[in-house]
Write an enzyme that holds these catalytic residues in place. Structure first.
Site, mmCIF file in Angstrom:
data_model
loop_
_atom_site.group_PDB
_atom_site.id
_atom_site.type_symbol
_atom_site.label_atom_id
_atom_site.label_comp_id
_atom_site.label_asym_id
_atom_site.label_seq_id
_atom_site.Cartn_x
_atom_site.Cartn_y
_atom_site.Cartn_z
ATOM 1 N N TYR A 1 1.423 -20.264 10.495
ATOM 2 C CA TYR A 1 2.815 -20.248 10.969
ATOM 3 C C TYR A 1 3.475 -18.906 10.639
ATOM 4 O O TYR A 1 4.009 -18.230 11.508
ATOM 5 C CB TYR A 1 3.550 -21.400 10.296
ATOM 6 C CG TYR A 1 4.991 -21.604 10.725
ATOM 7 C CD1 TYR A 1 5.293 -22.189 11.958
ATOM 8 C CD2 TYR A 1 6.046 -21.252 9.884
ATOM 9 C CE1 TYR A 1 6.614 -22.412 12.332
ATOM 10 C CE2 TYR A 1 7.367 -21.471 10.253
ATOM 11 C CZ TYR A 1 7.648 -22.058 11.481
ATOM 12 O OH TYR A 1 8.963 -22.273 11.850
ATOM 13 N N ARG B 1 9.455 -33.017 7.040
ATOM 14 C CA ARG B 1 10.354 -32.046 6.410
ATOM 15 C C ARG B 1 11.251 -32.758 5.407
ATOM 16 O O ARG B 1 11.422 -33.964 5.442
ATOM 17 C CB ARG B 1 11.179 -31.309 7.476
ATOM 18 C CG ARG B 1 10.349 -30.265 8.171
ATOM 19 C CD ARG B 1 11.159 -29.443 9.153
ATOM 20 N NE ARG B 1 11.153 -30.022 10.479
ATOM 21 C CZ ARG B 1 11.638 -29.416 11.559
ATOM 22 N NH1 ARG B 1 12.170 -28.214 11.451
ATOM 23 N NH2 ARG B 1 11.598 -29.994 12.750
HETATM 24 P P1 NAD Z 1 10.164 -29.171 16.615
HETATM 25 O O1 NAD Z 1 8.791 -29.380 16.138
HETATM 26 O O2 NAD Z 1 11.103 -30.337 16.653
HETATM 27 O O3 NAD Z 1 10.159 -28.527 18.082
HETATM 28 C C1 NAD Z 1 9.153 -27.698 18.569
HETATM 29 C C2 NAD Z 1 8.899 -28.068 20.018
HETATM 30 O O4 NAD Z 1 7.881 -27.202 20.555
HETATM 31 C C3 NAD Z 1 8.393 -29.493 20.177
HETATM 32 O O5 NAD Z 1 9.097 -30.135 21.217
HETATM 33 C C4 NAD Z 1 6.920 -29.314 20.527
HETATM 34 O O6 NAD Z 1 6.390 -30.382 21.279
HETATM 35 C C5 NAD Z 1 6.954 -27.994 21.279
HETATM 36 N N1 NAD Z 1 5.671 -27.284 21.293
HETATM 37 C C6 NAD Z 1 4.831 -27.047 20.264
HETATM 38 N N2 NAD Z 1 3.756 -26.343 20.674
HETATM 39 C C7 NAD Z 1 3.938 -26.141 22.011
HETATM 40 C C8 NAD Z 1 3.161 -25.485 22.997
HETATM 41 N N3 NAD Z 1 1.995 -24.898 22.716
HETATM 42 N N4 NAD Z 1 3.622 -25.473 24.280
HETATM 43 C C9 NAD Z 1 4.796 -26.071 24.597
HETATM 44 N N5 NAD Z 1 5.573 -26.704 23.686
HETATM 45 C C10 NAD Z 1 5.137 -26.727 22.415
HETATM 46 O O7 NAD Z 1 10.777 -28.000 15.735
HETATM 47 P P2 NAD Z 1 12.244 -27.376 15.684
HETATM 48 O O8 NAD Z 1 12.788 -27.592 14.335
HETATM 49 O O9 NAD Z 1 13.041 -27.803 16.857
HETATM 50 O O10 NAD Z 1 11.896 -25.828 15.827
HETATM 51 C C11 NAD Z 1 12.087 -25.122 17.033
HETATM 52 C C12 NAD Z 1 11.750 -23.660 16.815
HETATM 53 O O11 NAD Z 1 12.599 -23.107 15.803
HETATM 54 C C13 NAD Z 1 10.303 -23.417 16.357
HETATM 55 O O12 NAD Z 1 9.821 -22.261 16.989
HETATM 56 C C14 NAD Z 1 10.441 -23.185 14.873
HETATM 57 O O13 NAD Z 1 9.431 -22.352 14.378
HETATM 58 C C15 NAD Z 1 11.809 -22.536 14.783
HETATM 59 N N6 NAD Z 1 12.428 -22.751 13.456
HETATM 60 C C16 NAD Z 1 12.972 -23.954 13.124
HETATM 61 C C17 NAD Z 1 13.521 -24.140 11.860
HETATM 62 C C18 NAD Z 1 14.170 -25.431 11.441
HETATM 63 O O14 NAD Z 1 14.583 -25.561 10.291
HETATM 64 N N7 NAD Z 1 14.325 -26.417 12.296
HETATM 65 C C19 NAD Z 1 13.503 -23.089 10.928
HETATM 66 C C20 NAD Z 1 12.901 -21.888 11.301
HETATM 67 C C21 NAD Z 1 12.379 -21.719 12.571
HETATM 68 N N1 UDP Z 2 9.768 -31.308 -0.115
HETATM 69 C C1 UDP Z 2 9.866 -32.301 -1.057
HETATM 70 N N2 UDP Z 2 9.639 -33.581 -0.675
HETATM 71 C C2 UDP Z 2 9.335 -33.923 0.598
HETATM 72 C C3 UDP Z 2 9.240 -32.900 1.581
HETATM 73 C C4 UDP Z 2 9.451 -31.603 1.169
HETATM 74 O O1 UDP Z 2 10.166 -32.045 -2.233
HETATM 75 O O2 UDP Z 2 9.154 -35.132 0.881
HETATM 76 C C5 UDP Z 2 10.038 -29.912 -0.524
HETATM 77 C C6 UDP Z 2 8.984 -28.900 -0.123
HETATM 78 O O3 UDP Z 2 7.947 -28.854 -1.096
HETATM 79 C C7 UDP Z 2 9.802 -27.627 -0.056
HETATM 80 C C8 UDP Z 2 11.180 -28.096 0.398
HETATM 81 O O4 UDP Z 2 11.218 -29.497 0.136
HETATM 82 O O5 UDP Z 2 9.920 -27.054 -1.349
HETATM 83 C C9 UDP Z 2 11.433 -27.858 1.875
HETATM 84 O O6 UDP Z 2 10.346 -28.372 2.589
HETATM 85 P P1 UDP Z 2 10.293 -28.474 4.176
HETATM 86 O O7 UDP Z 2 8.942 -29.002 4.522
HETATM 87 O O8 UDP Z 2 11.477 -29.211 4.692
HETATM 88 O O9 UDP Z 2 10.481 -26.986 4.713
HETATM 89 P P2 UDP Z 2 9.994 -25.536 4.232
HETATM 90 O O10 UDP Z 2 11.258 -24.836 3.917
HETATM 91 O O11 UDP Z 2 9.095 -25.637 3.036
HETATM 92 O O12 UDP Z 2 9.281 -24.996 5.423
#
Ligand code: NAD
Ligand code: UDP
Ligand code: UDP
Length: 328
Positions: A149, A190
Site C-alpha cells: 500500500y 479499521r
Molecule cells: P474503501 O475500501 O471503502 O474504498 C475503495 C474502493 O475502491 C472500493 O469501493 C473498492 O471496491 C474499490 N477498488 C479497489 N480496487 C479496485 C480496482 N482495482 N478497480 C476498481 N475499484 C477498486 O476505502 P476508502 O476509505 O473509501 O478509501 C478511498 C481512497 O482513499 C483509497 O484510495 C484510499 O487509499 C484513500 N485513503 C483513505 C483513507 C481513509 O481513512 N479512509 C486514508 C488515506 C487514504
Molecule cells: N487498531 C486497534 N484495534 C483494532 C483495529 C486497529 O487497536 O481493532 C489500531 C491499529 O493497530 C492502529 C490504529 O488502530 O494502530 C489505526 O488502525 P487502522 O487499521 O484504522 O488504520 P491505520 O492508520 O493503521 O492504517
C-alpha cells in the site's frame, strides 16, 4: 445548473466509503457522475440511492485494466484502504495503485482531464517527524506487510508528478489522513469500525499493542469538502497536500470515547500490535488552510455519534442474521 456548466466526472472507487460520499456530493451539485468500481471492498448498497438519478452512472470495472471513456475530471480513489483488506491480496494492491494510476493518467492525458489522486498519510510510514508536513520524505519499510500500500501510493505520486512534468497534465494530490464516518464497511477491520461494532454489540474492544499509539481522525463530510476544493483550486496548486483533522488521540482514548458515547458495557482487551504499525500520526494542515481556506469543522463526539447511528443498523441486522460478511 445550466447544461453547459455540467462537468462529466469519473470517480474510481466510487462505491467505497469515501467514493460514495464524493459521488453523492457531485450528483447533488448537478454534475454528470460516472462511478467505476470492481466492488472489492465497496458495495452497491453505498450508492444504491443514486442509481435512479439521471446524472449518475455505475460501471463495474477494475482500474488495473485500461478504461476508455470521455470525461472532464477524474477522482482516482480506487484502492482498498483498510490494512486488513490491502494486505489480503498485496500484489493486487500494488497493481491497483500503480497500474491503476498509469491507466487513469493515460486516460487523463488523452481526454485532457484534470486528475485527483487519493494518496495517503501512509507515504510518511512510521514517521520520525511530528506532526507530518508535506516536505517530509517519510520512513517506510519497503519490504514489510504495509509496503504494498505505502510504496504503491508513493509510486502513484511519482507517476502523477512525472505525467505533469513530461506531459503537462493538470494534477491534484491529496495525502489523506485517517477518515471515518457512515458507510465505512462494518467488517473492514479499521479501528473506528471495529470499535463501533464491538461497542454496540457489547463485545470486547480489541486494542492492538498498548493503545498508546496515536491517530488523528477526520469526519467524512469535512474530507469531501476538501477534495472538491482541492480539485477546483488554481492550476498551480498540485499538492501533495495533507488533508485531515489534526486532533490527535491514542487508541485507548478513542476506545474509551466510543464506549462512553454508545453507552456500551464492553471491556477493553489487548491483542498483539501488527508489524510496522505507525506509532504516531498527525497532519500539519497549514498548506490546506492557507490555499483552500479549508479546515475540518466536525468535532469528534458529533462525528462519532453520527457514525454510531449508521453502525447500529448492522448490529441489529447481525442479531437476526449470522451470514453477514466478516473481515478476511
Ligand atoms: P474503501 O475500501 O471503502 O474504498 C475503495 C474502493 O475502491 C472500493 O469501493 C473498492 O471496491 C474499490 N477498488 C479497489 N480496487 C479496485 C480496482 N482495482 N478497480 C476498481 N475499484 C477498486 O476505502 P476508502 O476509505 O473509501 O478509501 C478511498 C481512497 O482513499 C483509497 O484510495 C484510499 O487509499 C484513500 N485513503 C483513505 C483513507 C481513509 O481513512 N479512509 C486514508 C488515506 C487514504
Ligand atoms: N487498531 C486497534 N484495534 C483494532 C483495529 C486497529 O487497536 O481493532 C489500531 C491499529 O493497530 C492502529 C490504529 O488502530 O494502530 C489505526 O488502525 P487502522 O487499521 O484504522 O488504520 P491505520 O492508520 O493503521 O492504517
Ligand atoms: N489508457 C486508458 N485509457 C485511455 C488512454 C490510455 O486506460 O483513454 C491506458 C493505456 O492502458 C495506456 C496507459 O493508459 O497504456 C498509459 O497511457 P499513455 O498514453 O501514458 O502511455 P502508452 O502506454 O499508451 O504509451
Amino acid at each position: 445548473m445550466k447544461e453547459h456548466h455540467r462537468k462529466r466526472i469519473l470517480v474510481t472507487g466510487g462505491a467505497g466509503f469515501l467514493g460514495s460520499h464524493l459521488c453523492e456530493r457531485l450528483v447533488m451539485q448537478g454534475q454528470d457522475v460516472l462511478c467505476v468500481d470492481n466492488f472489492y471492498t465497496g458495495t452497491k448498497d453505498n450508492i444504491a440511492h443514486l442509481l435512479d438519478c439521471a446524472n449518475f452512472d455505475l460501471m463495474r470495472h477494475d482500474v488495473t485494466f485500461p478504461l476508455y471513456v470521455e470525461v472532464d475530471e477524474i477522482y482516482n480513489l480506487a484502492c482498498p484502504a483498510s490494512p486488513v483488506h490491502y494486505q489480503h491480496d498485496p500484489v493486487q494492491t500494488t497493481k491497483t495503485s500503480v497500474h491503476g494510476a498509469i491507466n487513469m493518467l493515460g486516460l487523463a492525458k488523452r481526454v485532457k482531464a484534470r486528475i485527483f489522486q487519493a494518496s495517503t498519510s501512509e507515504v510518511y510510514g512510521d514517521a520520525l517527524v511530528h506532526p507530518q508536513k508535506e516536505d517530509y520524505w517519510g520512513h517506510v519499510n519497503p519490504l514489510g506487510p504495509r509496503a504494498c500500500y505505502d510504496e504503491g501510493k508513493r509510486c502513484a505520486e511519482t507517476l502523477f508528478v512525472d505525467y505533469r512534468r513530461q506531459h503537462g497534465l493538470s494534477i491534484k494530490i491529496a495525502r489523506i489522513f485517517n477518515t471515518y464516518g457512515p458507510r465505512m464497511h462494518p467488517c473492514d477491520g479499521r479501528v473506528i469500525s471495529n470499535f463501533m461494532m464491538q461497542a454496540l454489540a457489547g463485545k470486547p474492544i480489541t486494542i492492538y499493542g498498548d493503545g498508546l499509539q496515536t491517530r488523528s481522525f477526520c469526519y467524512v463530510d469535512d474530507m469531501i469538502d476538501a477534495f472538491i476544493r482541492l480539485m477546483n483550486s488554481p492550476e498551480g496548486i498540485t499538492g501533495p497536500m495533507n488533508l485531515g483533522n489534526p486532533h490527535e488521540l491514542s487508541m485507548l482514548d478513542i476506545a474509551r470515547r466510543i464506549i462512553e458515547l454508545t453507552g456500551s458495557s464492553s471491556e477493553i482487551v489487548f491483542a498483539p500490535l501488527p508489524m510496522d504499525d505507525p506509532c504516531h500520526r498527525q497532519p500539519d494542515i497549514r498548506f490546506a488552510i492557507d490555499t483552500l481556506g479549508w479546515k475540518p469543522e466536525t468535532g469528534l463526539d458529533e462525528g462519532l455519534n453520527r457514525t454510531a447511528r449508521y453502525f447500529r443498523r448492522f448490529t441489529q441486522e447481525a442479531a437476526v442474521r449470522s451470514d453477514l460478511p466478516l473481515p478476511a
